[in-house]
Design a protein around this motif. Sequence first.
Motif, PDB file in Angstrom:
ATOM      1  N   LYS A   1      22.236 -36.306  67.629  1.00 43.74           N
ATOM      2  CA  LYS A   1      22.257 -36.758  69.019  1.00 43.74           C
ATOM      3  C   LYS A   1      22.830 -38.172  69.133  1.00 43.74           C
ATOM      4  CE  LYS A   1      18.942 -33.609  71.005  1.00 43.74           C
ATOM      5  NZ  LYS A   1      17.852 -33.401  71.935  1.00 43.74           N
TER       6      LYS A   1
ATOM      7  N   THR B   1      27.002 -31.775  69.663  1.00 45.40           N
ATOM      8  CA  THR B   1      26.305 -30.630  70.234  1.00 45.40           C
ATOM      9  C   THR B   1      26.975 -29.365  69.729  1.00 45.40           C
ATOM     10  OG1 THR B   1      27.684 -30.658  72.215  1.00 45.40           O
ATOM     11  CG2 THR B   1      25.567 -31.802  72.357  1.00 45.40           C
TER      12      THR B   1
ATOM     13  N   GLU C   1      20.719 -24.311  68.400  1.00 44.49           N
ATOM     14  CA  GLU C   1      21.326 -24.835  69.629  1.00 44.49           C
ATOM     15  C   GLU C   1      20.305 -25.639  70.431  1.00 44.49           C
ATOM     16  OE1 GLU C   1      24.941 -22.467  71.673  1.00 44.49           O
ATOM     17  OE2 GLU C   1      23.019 -21.440  71.741  1.00 44.49           O
TER      18      GLU C   1
ATOM     19  N   TYR D   1      19.768 -29.235  69.031  1.00 42.31           N
ATOM     20  CA  TYR D   1      20.824 -30.223  69.206  1.00 42.31           C
ATOM     21  C   TYR D   1      21.357 -30.362  70.626  1.00 42.31           C
ATOM     22  CZ  TYR D   1      20.651 -29.804  64.191  1.00 42.31           C
ATOM     23  OH  TYR D   1      20.211 -29.759  62.896  1.00 42.31           O
ATOM     24  N   ASN D   2      21.117 -29.365  71.476  1.00 33.37           N
ATOM     25  CA  ASN D   2      21.718 -29.389  72.814  1.00 33.37           C
ATOM     26  C   ASN D   2      20.739 -29.663  73.941  1.00 33.37           C
ATOM     27  OD1 ASN D   2      23.869 -28.489  71.291  1.00 33.37           O
ATOM     28  ND2 ASN D   2      24.273 -26.695  72.504  1.00 33.37           N
ATOM     29  N   GLU D   3      19.472 -29.408  73.735  1.00 31.32           N
ATOM     30  CA  GLU D   3      18.517 -29.419  74.839  1.00 31.32           C
ATOM     31  C   GLU D   3      17.577 -30.622  74.774  1.00 31.32           C
ATOM     32  OE1 GLU D   3      18.912 -27.184  77.200  1.00 31.32           O
ATOM     33  OE2 GLU D   3      20.444 -26.144  76.025  1.00 31.32           O
TER      34      GLU D   3
ATOM     35  N   LYS E   1      26.338 -37.959  69.172  1.00 28.89           N
ATOM     36  CA  LYS E   1      26.755 -37.143  70.310  1.00 28.89           C
ATOM     37  C   LYS E   1      27.382 -35.808  69.896  1.00 28.89           C
ATOM     38  CE  LYS E   1      27.145 -41.102  73.282  1.00 28.89           C
ATOM     39  NZ  LYS E   1      27.941 -41.881  74.192  1.00 28.89           N
TER      40      LYS E   1
END
Length: 189
Positions: free
Chosen positions: A119, A124, A73, A76-78, A122
């Motif tokens: 990313k 996540t 996570e 890919y998210n932060e 897009k």
Amino acid sequence: MKDSKTVRIVIVAVVLAVIVLVFFAYQGNRGKQQQAAEAVSATVVQNVLMKDLEHSYPPTPKEVVKYYAEITECFYNEEYSDEDLTKLANKIQHLYDVELIANQENYIDGLRQEIQDMKKNKYTIASYEVSASTDVEYFDQDGDSYARLYCTFNIKQDNSSRITSLERFVLRKDVDGHWKILGWELVED
């Protein structure tokens, strides 16, 4: 007259002492509140990186895969620095079996490219769910202990479409008794 003057001096001294005590109590409490706020404001990446795997390795296959998913996570998210990416990559490799590590060439470069692609498109990770502990399948083969379990990643693209990715993980117990990820594969419907 002396008594009333003495009483006034005592009252003033007590009031000043109370003001000083209240001030120091406020300052001490304010410092604790600031420390608590700083602890809460630690980024998700920093919280994941704080886990000490040398002294507190996840005790079960489920907890290993859960920590793997938390790191994924973060990937890919932060937002994070290149140094943090390297630290995250080292953390996740600490969960990998020696055989899996030996089969990975240019791991960090491949990881960077994969993250960049996700990313750019897009993607996540919206959430993940690891198999219940009762659904972990344990087995022995060639003198080694293995565990098989699943993790479902719910992936969203640009806050619109959602994709569910079911992955099957196989873990092997190492000589220290730690469950290490030997590999995983995407489960097709």
